[in-house]
Write a protein that holds these residues in place. Sequence first.
Motif, short mmCIF file in Angstrom:
data_model
loop_
_atom_site.label_atom_id
_atom_site.label_comp_id
_atom_site.label_asym_id
_atom_site.label_seq_id
_atom_site.Cartn_x
_atom_site.Cartn_y
_atom_site.Cartn_z
N ILE A 4 18.00 10.15 1.47
CA ILE A 4 16.97 9.27 2.08
C ILE A 4 15.83 9.06 1.08
CG2 ILE A 4 15.26 9.11 3.94
CD1 ILE A 4 17.29 10.51 5.76
N ALA A 5 15.44 10.14 0.41
CA ALA A 5 14.36 10.01 -0.59
C ALA A 5 14.78 9.05 -1.70
CB ALA A 5 14.02 11.39 -1.16
N GLN A 6 16.04 9.13 -2.11
CA GLN A 6 16.53 8.24 -3.19
C GLN A 6 16.45 6.77 -2.77
OE1 GLN A 6 17.12 8.73 -6.28
NE2 GLN A 6 16.77 10.92 -6.03
N ILE A 7 16.74 6.50 -1.50
CA ILE A 7 16.68 5.10 -1.04
C ILE A 7 15.24 4.60 -1.14
CG2 ILE A 7 16.99 3.55 0.94
CD1 ILE A 7 19.25 5.43 1.89
N TYR A 8 14.30 5.38 -0.63
CA TYR A 8 12.90 4.93 -0.70
C TYR A 8 12.47 4.77 -2.17
CZ TYR A 8 12.00 5.69 4.30
OH TYR A 8 12.00 5.60 5.68
N LYS A 9 12.89 5.73 -3.01
CA LYS A 9 12.49 5.62 -4.43
C LYS A 9 13.06 4.35 -5.05
CE LYS A 9 12.06 10.48 -5.73
NZ LYS A 9 12.82 11.55 -6.34
N GLY A 37 0.80 -1.23 0.00
CA GLY A 37 0.00 0.00 0.00
C GLY A 37 0.83 1.27 0.00
N VAL A 38 2.14 1.15 -0.22
CA VAL A 38 2.98 2.36 -0.21
C VAL A 38 2.94 3.00 -1.61
CG1 VAL A 38 5.27 3.30 0.27
CG2 VAL A 38 4.49 1.23 1.47
N GLN A 39 2.63 4.29 -1.67
CA GLN A 39 2.55 5.02 -2.95
C GLN A 39 3.68 6.05 -3.02
OE1 GLN A 39 -0.37 4.64 -4.92
NE2 GLN A 39 -1.31 3.22 -3.47
N GLU A 40 3.93 6.51 -4.24
CA GLU A 40 4.95 7.58 -4.39
C GLU A 40 4.56 8.81 -3.57
OE1 GLU A 40 7.15 7.91 -7.77
OE2 GLU A 40 7.27 5.71 -7.74
N THR A 41 3.24 9.03 -3.42
CA THR A 41 2.78 10.21 -2.67
C THR A 41 3.12 10.10 -1.17
OG1 THR A 41 0.65 9.10 -2.58
CG2 THR A 41 0.86 10.87 -4.19
N ASP A 42 3.54 8.93 -0.73
CA ASP A 42 3.92 8.76 0.68
C ASP A 42 5.37 9.16 0.94
OD1 ASP A 42 1.46 7.61 1.67
OD2 ASP A 42 1.96 5.84 0.45
N LEU A 43 6.06 9.52 -0.14
CA LEU A 43 7.50 9.76 -0.02
C LEU A 43 7.83 10.82 1.04
CD1 LEU A 43 10.13 8.71 -1.24
CD2 LEU A 43 9.99 10.53 -2.93
N ASP A 44 7.12 11.95 1.01
CA ASP A 44 7.43 13.02 1.97
C ASP A 44 7.24 12.53 3.40
OD1 ASP A 44 8.30 14.87 0.23
OD2 ASP A 44 6.38 15.93 0.04
N PHE A 45 6.13 11.80 3.61
CA PHE A 45 5.90 11.26 4.96
C PHE A 45 7.08 10.37 5.38
CE2 PHE A 45 4.97 7.36 7.25
CZ PHE A 45 4.64 7.88 8.50
#
Length: 384
Positions: A376-381, A344-352
């Motif tokens: 950190i954002a790059q790792i999640y992406k 259920g993780v979406q790209e829109t959750d990135l900031d959170f």
Amino acid sequence: MKEAFLKLPQRVYLGENLLDKLGEFLQTRKNTNVLLFTDQGLLKAGLVQPLEDYLQAHGIAYQIESEIKPEPSYTQVDALFKKVSQFNFNTIVAIGGGSVMDAAKLISLLLHTDLSVKDLINDPTKAQKHCATVFIPTTAGTGSEATINAIVSIPEKQVKFGIVADAMLPDLVLLDGNNVKNLPKSILASSAIDALSHCVECYTAKNATVMSDGVALLGAKLIFKNIIKAYQDTKDIQAREALQLGAFYGGVAITASGTNIVHALSYPLGGKFHIAHGVANAILFKACMETNKPAIEDRLAALCTNIWPEEGSKSTSAKADFVIAKIAEIVAKTEIPTDLKKFGVQETDLDFLVDSALEQKRLLSHNLKKLTRSEIAQIYKAVM
Ligand SMILES: NC(=O)c1ccc[n+]([C@@H]2O[C@H](COP(=O)([O-])OP(=O)(O)OC[C@H]3O[C@@H](n4cnc5c(N)ncnc54)[C@H](O)[C@@H]3O)[C@@H](O)[C@H]2O)c1
Ligand SMILES: [Zn+2]
């Protein structure tokens, strides 16, 4: 000056059929009254019955509590504490995975006080132990039996949080191979990857000491060499026991150097999306190591040289890559679900996710590489 310390449980026994060691320990306590703390999964797996039989056969008073849920919130622990505080116990025997042991640790700190778990989240220096604790781990595993941490989720912030206090160290640990013999494969794999991340994060941590290095290396070697074997051949009990011991070493290493990048980024995945802790770590492990590589290349290379001496002629960078490739191979071969979208993780959750990971200041302070928001954002992406 170099600092070298470890914090250890009072006594640890390894092997099979260790309940006489529990009996010996309980005999040293006056008016023993046991809170036998566990969860529903352990009851169903039949691992609590031998303990009950033993306590009954030896006339030791006990009450059983098994309502704790996996990866509990602080409010769940508070509610359970209210319930069990009516029992007149002076020893907790906790049998289960990290969820059971962490809740048991917190209960041992709340007993005979007016504190709540929230008070300990806000000020862990208030933590003092008010009863004896015995931990019998059944996953392979969080190493919680050896750590000074208890992890709870904070639902209103959708995150997990580690409370740290020396008072959480147990009086007795029983690492009984029987308890991991029938551990379901998927839990075996995810909990062992959690343990591997403890060892690798500790070995590459800013606060690593000569002593944490020693135990982290022992644990990493046991887990790297046995995890795929244990996953593929469920009858390989020696491999399972190796993971159980490796997990214990990982826990001991945490007491000195602490975990860092993988755990900091994993807590928001657990807190908001309820991804099991070991699974969340498995998803992030490779990408985190790749990002950290410029700062920890020599540490990863040292792991490689120690665990796979046959790779000794490789360059430092190639050795570090070898370890990272092994991590990726383990995650693939143990068939851990890694598709964040399915959780259920979406790209829109990135900031959170990024904001929440940045809040894990204690863990990030242990990371050798100072991480920027965009890293950190790059790792999640990379794992989406
Ligand atoms: N305190 C620490 O130092 C530390 C370190 C890492 C993780 N943790 C925390 O520990 C929790 C996760 O613990 P875990 O990975 O050990 O899993 P867990 O305790 O959440 O257990 C997961 C499931 O496995 C079942 N189970 C456990 N052992 C079994 C067995 N032998 N046979 C059959 N079923 C069994 C349980 O009943 C449960 O349903 C998370 O909250 C995590 O954040 C704590
Ligand atoms: Zn962990």
